[in-house]
Design an enzyme around this catalytic site. Structure first.
Site, PDB file in Angstrom:
ATOM      1  N   ARG A 118      -1.729  14.806 -33.883  1.00  0.00           N
ATOM      2  CA  ARG A 118      -1.592  14.188 -35.013  1.00  0.00           C
ATOM      3  C   ARG A 118      -3.276  14.188 -35.815  1.00  0.00           C
ATOM      4  O   ARG A 118      -3.294  13.956 -36.848  1.00  0.00           O
ATOM      5  CB  ARG A 118      -1.197  13.003 -35.195  1.00  0.00           C
ATOM      6  CG  ARG A 118       0.371  12.702 -35.287  1.00  0.00           C
ATOM      7  CD  ARG A 118       0.751  12.614 -36.891  1.00  0.00           C
ATOM      8  NE  ARG A 118      -0.360  12.262 -37.947  1.00  0.00           N
ATOM      9  CZ  ARG A 118      -0.667  10.984 -38.069  1.00  0.00           C
ATOM     10  NH1 ARG A 118       0.025  10.190 -37.700  1.00  0.00           N
ATOM     11  NH2 ARG A 118      -1.495  11.061 -38.955  1.00  0.00           N
TER      12      ARG A 118
ATOM     13  N   ARG B  99       1.744   6.649 -31.502  1.00  0.00           N
ATOM     14  CA  ARG B  99       0.406   6.567 -31.180  1.00  0.00           C
ATOM     15  C   ARG B  99       0.329   6.178 -29.762  1.00  0.00           C
ATOM     16  O   ARG B  99      -0.897   6.088 -29.313  1.00  0.00           O
ATOM     17  CB  ARG B  99      -0.225   5.776 -32.398  1.00  0.00           C
ATOM     18  CG  ARG B  99      -0.180   6.156 -33.499  1.00  0.00           C
ATOM     19  CD  ARG B  99      -1.149   5.559 -34.561  1.00  0.00           C
ATOM     20  NE  ARG B  99       0.008   4.411 -34.689  1.00  0.00           N
ATOM     21  CZ  ARG B  99      -0.161   3.252 -35.556  1.00  0.00           C
ATOM     22  NH1 ARG B  99      -1.475   3.148 -36.181  1.00  0.00           N
ATOM     23  NH2 ARG B  99       0.533   2.205 -35.661  1.00  0.00           N
TER      24      ARG B  99
ATOM     25  N   ARG C  83      10.142   4.149 -32.056  1.00  0.00           N
ATOM     26  CA  ARG C  83       8.880   4.808 -31.942  1.00  0.00           C
ATOM     27  C   ARG C  83       8.373   5.329 -30.490  1.00  0.00           C
ATOM     28  O   ARG C  83       7.354   5.281 -30.355  1.00  0.00           O
ATOM     29  CB  ARG C  83       7.764   3.452 -32.325  1.00  0.00           C
ATOM     30  CG  ARG C  83       8.119   3.161 -33.746  1.00  0.00           C
ATOM     31  CD  ARG C  83       6.843   2.664 -34.358  1.00  0.00           C
ATOM     32  NE  ARG C  83       7.056   1.957 -35.454  1.00  0.00           N
ATOM     33  CZ  ARG C  83       6.754   0.405 -35.521  1.00  0.00           C
ATOM     34  NH1 ARG C  83       6.412  -0.231 -34.467  1.00  0.00           N
ATOM     35  NH2 ARG C  83       7.337  -0.347 -36.590  1.00  0.00           N
TER      36      ARG C  83
ATOM     37  N   ASP D   2       9.744   9.848 -40.973  1.00  0.00           N
ATOM     38  CA  ASP D   2       9.575   8.237 -41.748  1.00  0.00           C
ATOM     39  C   ASP D   2      10.650   8.040 -42.542  1.00  0.00           C
ATOM     40  O   ASP D   2      11.278   8.896 -43.088  1.00  0.00           O
ATOM     41  CB  ASP D   2       8.195   8.471 -42.190  1.00  0.00           C
ATOM     42  CG  ASP D   2       7.525   7.117 -42.427  1.00  0.00           C
ATOM     43  OD1 ASP D   2       8.105   6.401 -43.593  1.00  0.00           O
ATOM     44  OD2 ASP D   2       7.162   6.496 -41.660  1.00  0.00           O
TER      45      ASP D   2
ATOM     46  N   TYR E 164      10.045  -1.471 -50.011  1.00  0.00           N
ATOM     47  CA  TYR E 164       8.885  -0.769 -49.971  1.00  0.00           C
ATOM     48  C   TYR E 164       8.595  -0.171 -51.434  1.00  0.00           C
ATOM     49  O   TYR E 164       7.257  -0.303 -51.815  1.00  0.00           O
ATOM     50  CB  TYR E 164       8.907   0.344 -48.930  1.00  0.00           C
ATOM     51  CG  TYR E 164       8.570   0.118 -47.642  1.00  0.00           C
ATOM     52  CD1 TYR E 164       7.303  -0.138 -47.328  1.00  0.00           C
ATOM     53  CD2 TYR E 164       9.599   0.172 -46.701  1.00  0.00           C
ATOM     54  CE1 TYR E 164       6.892  -0.512 -45.949  1.00  0.00           C
ATOM     55  CE2 TYR E 164       9.237  -0.117 -45.438  1.00  0.00           C
ATOM     56  CZ  TYR E 164       7.865  -0.513 -45.111  1.00  0.00           C
ATOM     57  OH  TYR E 164       7.584  -0.504 -43.517  1.00  0.00           O
TER      58      TYR E 164
END
Length: 367
Positions: free
Chosen positions: A50, A41, A37, A86, A164
């Site tokens: 973004r 963010r 990552r 992703d 998921y």
């Protein structure tokens, strides 16, 4: 049509191959380092890029993926880039709808509830048609990197994606998905096999597009016990390594190093060492010496600083890195965190981590 046409030629010459050399077990002057990552963010420029975009719309824009992948490299002397994408693009390719819900994370509008729901999934996936945007992002980024560092491609592993698809999002117990393993073992294998086949084609396509290494994320390994892992995760992890390698050979594509990261799967380290991957990634809950003892000398290790260590003062980060390097040894080792960076982390502390790895590993190598 033969897939030779898929491999774009004329990529810039690679200037820093430390990461690839460490992955292959060759000697390096310093220990290479990258962060899971790292395009994320915690960077204000990431949030700006973004801001106006839906998350998955960002994933589908090669230009934005390229920009986000390059951002951390403008700040830090990292030894590898990992394409911004992703793991849930694979379930999307199978026909499932996933949306990013603010404050909640990725959410499936219609998760798999019953075995019959498997029939709704695409049984044959043309990865270029469904995931070509990732391939375009990889090719564009590989050119834009100008050979600075290698570019890593990745995918989620079958069990993690299955969990998921059934849970419909994150879960602390994964009990819906795990109940399938106990109640519907055949259907579970059918789904896992479908996923493994798509993932194999997806990873091969990433190499054709320009990825120079591949990481498989079995992020939910820790929800399984040793037996379930043995039955429902490991066979597919092995198959993917083998199938990707044989397809790369068939298509005369480069045989790139592959990394398996099975989070919280200490019970499986010996098996993972023999699963066909050049590198085994480790989370922070295992002692480096123990991992090395179980994995042996023929596989490179990657990891495993606790991401929360980056909240410590910079001097402390340096001490922790030094200890980690002494425990792993500076060779056959790629420094990383034991999981991804968190959104509220201070970029300067990420820089301190990267620089400490380079400085201490050089020092250890000299003496």
């Amino acid at each position: 049509t033969h897939s030779f046409s898929r491999s774009p030629k004329g990529f810039p010459k690679l200037k820093n191959d430390t990461f690839l050399r460490a992955a292959r077990g060759e000697e390096t002057e310093h220990t290479p380092v990258w962060c899971m990552r790292q395009a994320g963010r915690y960077l204000p420029e990431f949030r700006e890029t973004r801001a106006a975009q839906d998350f998955f719309a960002t994933c589908r824009s090669p230009k934005l993926c390229c920009e986000l992948t390059l951002q951390p490299l403008r700040r830090f002397p990292l030894d590898a880039a990992i394409i911004f994408s992703d793991i849930l693009v694979v379930p999307q390719a199978l026909g499932m709808e996933v949306v990013m819900v603010p404050g909640k994370g990725p959410t499936f509008t219609e998760p798999l509830k019953e075995v019959e729901d498997l029939l709704k999934l695409r049984q044959k996936v043309d990865v270029t048609a469904e995931l070509g945007y990732v391939f375009q992002a990889i090719t564009l980024t590989r050119h834009s990197l100008e050979g600075r560092v290698p570019l890593i491609g990745f995918s989620g592993a079958p069990w993690t994606l299955m969990s998921y698809m059934i849970e419909g999002g994150g879960s602390s117990t994964m009990s819906k998905a795990k109940s399938w393993l106990y109640r519907h073992p055949e259907a579970s294998h059918q789904l896992l096999r479908l996923l493994a086949d798509v993932i194999t084609d997806y990873l091969v396509g990433q190499v054709a597009a320009g990825a120079q290494a591949l990481q498989l994320f079995e992020s939910h390994a820790g929800h399984l016990g040793p037996e379930q892992f043995q039955d429902f995760a490991l066979p597919y992890i092995r198959d993917i390594a083998q199938a990707v390698k044989s397809k790369l050979k068939e298509e005369a594509l480069p045989l790139v190093p592959m990394i398996i990261f099975a989070k919280d799967a200490h019970y499986a380290l010996r098996d993972l060492a023999h699963a066909g991957y050049e590198v085994v990634g480790l989370d922070w809950t295992i002692r480096p010496q123990e991992a090395r003892a179980q994995i042996g000398k023929d596989v490179t290790l990657q990891g495993n600083l606790d991401p929360c260590a980056l909240y410590a003062p910079k001097e402390k980060i340096g001490e922790l890195v030094k200890k980690m390097l002494e425990a792993f040894g500076t060779q056959r080792y790629i420094a990383n965190l034991g999981h991804g960076l968190y959104p509220d982390m201070n970029p300067e502390h990420v820089g301190a981590f990267v620089e400490a790895v380079h400085a201490h590993s050089r020092h250890i190598n000299k003496h």
